[in-house]
Design a protein around this motif. Structure first.
Motif, PDB file in Angstrom:
ATOM      1  N   GLY A  31       1.130  15.504  -5.297  1.00 41.47           N
ATOM      2  CA  GLY A  31       0.271  14.344  -5.481  1.00 41.47           C
ATOM      3  C   GLY A  31       1.092  13.127  -5.826  1.00 41.47           C
ATOM      4  N   SER A  32       0.410  12.050  -6.176  1.00 42.90           N
ATOM      5  CA  SER A  32       1.089  10.805  -6.496  1.00 42.90           C
ATOM      6  C   SER A  32       0.202   9.972  -7.393  1.00 42.90           C
ATOM      7  CB  SER A  32       1.426  10.032  -5.218  1.00 42.90           C
ATOM      8  OG  SER A  32       1.977   8.768  -5.526  1.00 42.90           O
ATOM      9  N   PHE A  33       0.828   9.169  -8.251  1.00 46.71           N
ATOM     10  CA  PHE A  33       0.103   8.209  -9.068  1.00 46.71           C
ATOM     11  C   PHE A  33      -0.035   6.862  -8.366  1.00 46.71           C
ATOM     12  CE2 PHE A  33       2.147  10.882 -12.478  1.00 46.71           C
ATOM     13  CZ  PHE A  33       0.983  11.564 -12.798  1.00 46.71           C
ATOM     14  N   ALA A  34       0.596   6.725  -7.206  1.00 47.41           N
ATOM     15  CA  ALA A  34       0.532   5.476  -6.449  1.00 47.41           C
ATOM     16  C   ALA A  34      -0.567   5.566  -5.406  1.00 47.41           C
ATOM     17  CB  ALA A  34       1.880   5.202  -5.777  1.00 47.41           C
ATOM     18  N   PRO A  35      -1.124   4.426  -4.984  1.00 46.18           N
ATOM     19  CA  PRO A  35      -2.113   4.450  -3.895  1.00 46.18           C
ATOM     20  C   PRO A  35      -1.491   5.011  -2.624  1.00 46.18           C
ATOM     21  CG  PRO A  35      -2.096   2.323  -5.001  1.00 46.18           C
ATOM     22  CD  PRO A  35      -0.913   3.080  -5.516  1.00 46.18           C
ATOM     23  N   CYS A  36      -2.154   5.950  -1.993  1.00 46.90           N
ATOM     24  CA  CYS A  36      -1.614   6.590  -0.799  1.00 46.90           C
ATOM     25  C   CYS A  36      -1.759   5.676   0.410  1.00 46.90           C
ATOM     26  CB  CYS A  36      -2.321   7.917  -0.532  1.00 46.90           C
ATOM     27  SG  CYS A  36      -2.003   9.168  -1.790  1.00 46.90           S
ATOM     28  N   CYS A  37      -0.787   5.757   1.287  1.00 48.48           N
ATOM     29  CA  CYS A  37      -0.819   4.986   2.519  1.00 48.48           C
ATOM     30  C   CYS A  37      -1.705   5.702   3.533  1.00 48.48           C
ATOM     31  CB  CYS A  37       0.601   4.818   3.061  1.00 48.48           C
ATOM     32  SG  CYS A  37       0.684   3.941   4.630  1.00 48.48           S
ATOM     33  N   LEU A  38      -2.559   4.967   4.220  1.00 50.85           N
ATOM     34  CA  LEU A  38      -3.472   5.576   5.174  1.00 50.85           C
ATOM     35  C   LEU A  38      -2.744   6.135   6.384  1.00 50.85           C
ATOM     36  CD1 LEU A  38      -6.407   2.994   5.125  1.00 50.85           C
ATOM     37  CD2 LEU A  38      -6.234   5.150   3.894  1.00 50.85           C
ATOM     38  N   GLU A  39      -1.561   5.608   6.689  1.00 48.23           N
ATOM     39  CA  GLU A  39      -0.835   6.067   7.862  1.00 48.23           C
ATOM     40  C   GLU A  39      -0.115   7.380   7.619  1.00 48.23           C
ATOM     41  OE1 GLU A  39       1.794   2.990   8.992  1.00 48.23           O
ATOM     42  OE2 GLU A  39       0.242   1.473   9.258  1.00 48.23           O
ATOM     43  N   ASN A  40       0.099   7.736   6.375  1.00 53.49           N
ATOM     44  CA  ASN A  40       0.888   8.925   6.067  1.00 53.49           C
ATOM     45  C   ASN A  40       0.336   9.548   4.794  1.00 53.49           C
ATOM     46  OD1 ASN A  40       2.808  10.891   5.685  1.00 53.49           O
ATOM     47  ND2 ASN A  40       4.541   9.558   6.133  1.00 53.49           N
ATOM     48  N   THR A  41      -0.378  10.664   4.921  1.00 51.94           N
ATOM     49  CA  THR A  41      -0.987  11.292   3.758  1.00 51.94           C
ATOM     50  C   THR A  41      -0.013  12.163   2.985  1.00 51.94           C
ATOM     51  OG1 THR A  41      -1.722  13.133   5.153  1.00 51.94           O
ATOM     52  CG2 THR A  41      -3.251  11.301   4.847  1.00 51.94           C
ATOM     53  N   ALA A  42       1.103  12.571   3.607  1.00 46.94           N
ATOM     54  CA  ALA A  42       2.058  13.441   2.920  1.00 46.94           C
ATOM     55  C   ALA A  42       2.971  12.651   2.006  1.00 46.94           C
ATOM     56  CB  ALA A  42       2.889  14.226   3.937  1.00 46.94           C
TER      57      ALA A  42
END
Length: 471
Positions: free
Chosen positions: A259-270
């Motif tokens: 997971g991540s604490f940063a907003p995820c990029c829509l182009e790359n979910t991994a």
């Protein structure tokens, strides 16, 4: 429509809840597909076959470990109106003898789940006719199984088990005979509360924190094919997991997941941030929580990015005062049972024997931080005055050239065998000249989109400011 939306957002007193029995506590929640093929983590069955597994155990003050547990499966029923909340409907339950700890689906094995009960792994199959789980195979692995992770591969079925006393195990599931076999394990006695598995092709990296407040990454390459000979199978069964990274965190990791604490990029979910923004990220981030309430992230990076960040870390550590009198490199050495350091060393041997420096040097190689750098320390570069930043950039240049010039193998092998926290002065001219080393470094860095040598303060600041956006 507006009235329904208003009701949907209004606070409701009848929240969806599951009432447990007295002295019963929840140990896991796991989404499953009843009777599914288990070919992927999500599953491809219809909505009616999806269920939620709730595992509970009965804890009493006079029992160190629970003697009885159970797991219950529920279906999630959506409301017909917007104002209606989803409801959980109990479909069935199964009593289990022992302390139930964790659960996961068994990859590529239809209708099977694996339960961690005390130090054993038990397989259960879904019987669609009776709508119940049936116990099948059980194998003893460790002391207390704290986490089970499925490994999704097309040709085989594997599980990774983390144990509270015996680190982790790589387990093969024979989907024809329904048996379990340990094919690789960590030989060190490390107590693990939680961990994750990073998959890159046929290489699996097990990341976890142990009870000595360390972080480890253990790797296993491509497993032997099932058609191999008995000798090859015996070798695989006694295989050891290779330690590729180690680092002292200073706190016990109690929870870890992708997971991540940063907003995820829509182009790359991994990967939370696109590689065009942060060069060198080569896998999904790992987030963890500790027993003292700290939160942290671990980001896999390429060898070239690690070389740059490690040089910056060494340079910043030489400019920043030691916290509490502890050098950064000494504090990040991993702690292990039976370790000789400080007053526990044999002072008489150290003073009397001429071979003691070499002996202690070889012993220390087992404890040094390896293939991990501190993002917090590197990012402290941004808060330093301009003169200190200029000095750090020059020292980082020298470190990178020294690392590259003294390297006579691949970057990965060099990182595993060298103590990068204490580079030896003068080594860089043993193999190639400084100019040739700089050309080689710039060729690597430019190919990966990293700042080239000589580093500038502006380029380093820009890179570190972008790094802050990934956590």
């Amino acid at each position: 429509m507006g009235h329904e939306l208003a009701n949907a957002w209004a606070p409701q007193k009848d929240a969806v809840a599951i009432e447990l029995l007295e002295n019963e506590r929840c140990v896991f929640l796991e989404p499953v597909v009843l009777g599914g093929t288990n070919e992927s983590p999500i599953g491809n069955a219809t909505e009616g076959d999806k269920a939620l597994l709730l595992g509970t155990t009965f804890a009493f003050p006079d029992e160190p470990l629970s003697r009885s547990s159970r797991f219950i499966w529920y279906s999630v029923e959506e409301g017909q109106l917007i104002s209606e909340r989803p409801q959980l409907r109990q479909l069935g339950s199964k009593d289990v003898e022992g302390a139930l700890q964790c659960c996961c689906i068994v990859p590529n094995y239809s209708g099977r789940i694996a339960l961690g009960i005390n130090g054993c792994i038990s397989l259960y199959s879904w019987n669609a006719a009776d709508a119940v789980f049936v116990a099948e195979e059980t194998v003893s692995v460790g002391t207390i199984i704290t986490r089970l992770q499925p490994i999704f591969q097309q040709e085989a079925s594997y599980l990774v088990a983390f144990d509270a006393r015996h680190s982790c195990f790589f387990i093969q599931v024979d989907v024809i005979q329904g048996s379990l076999k340990i094919v690789a394990r960590d030989t060190e006695p490390r107590g693990v509360m939680d961990g994750v598995v990073l998959q890159s092709g046929k290489t699996n990296d097990m990341c976890f924190g142990d009870d000595y407040y360390n972080f480890y990454c253990l790797s296993r390459g491509a497993p032997a094919p099932s058609s191999s000979s008995d000798a090859a199978s015996a070798t695989a069964a006694s295989g050891k997991l290779k330690t590729t990274a180690q680092y002292h965190l200073g706190d016990m990791v109690t929870a870890m997941q992708l997971g991540s604490f940063a907003p995820c990029c829509l182009e790359n979910t991994a990967v939370p941030v696109h590689n065009a923004l942060i060069p060198g990220i080569c896998g999904p981030q790992v987030v963890f929580g500790t027993s003292h309430g700290a939160l942290g992230t671990i980001t896999p990076v390429s060898n070239e990015t690690y070389l740059l960040l490690k040089a910056l870390e060494v340079a910043v550590a030489s400019a920043v005062p030691a916290l509490g009198g502890f050098e950064h490199a000494a504090h990040r050495e991993v702690l292990r049972a039976g370790q000789e350091r400080g007053y526990s060393r044999n002072a008489s041997f150290e003073n009397a024997s001429s071979s003691s420096p070499e002996v202690f040097k070889q012993r220390r190689k087992r404890y040094i931080s390896r293939c991990v750098c501190s993002g917090d320390l590197v990012e402290s570069f941004l808060s330093l005055p301009q003169t200190a930043q200029q000095r750090i950039v020059r020292e980082a240049d020298e470190c990178i050239i020294g690392f590259f010039a003294s390297m006579n193998s691949t970057l990965e092998e060099f990182f595993e065998q060298s103590d990068l926290d204490r580079p030896i002065a003068g080594e860089r001219n043993l193999h190639v000249s400084e100019c040739k080393a700089m050309d080689g470094v710039n060729a690597l860095f430019s190919e990966k989109g990293l700042p080239t040598l000589p580093l500038t303060r502006e380029a380093v600041k820009d890179l570190l400011q972008k790094m802050r956006r990934i956590h």
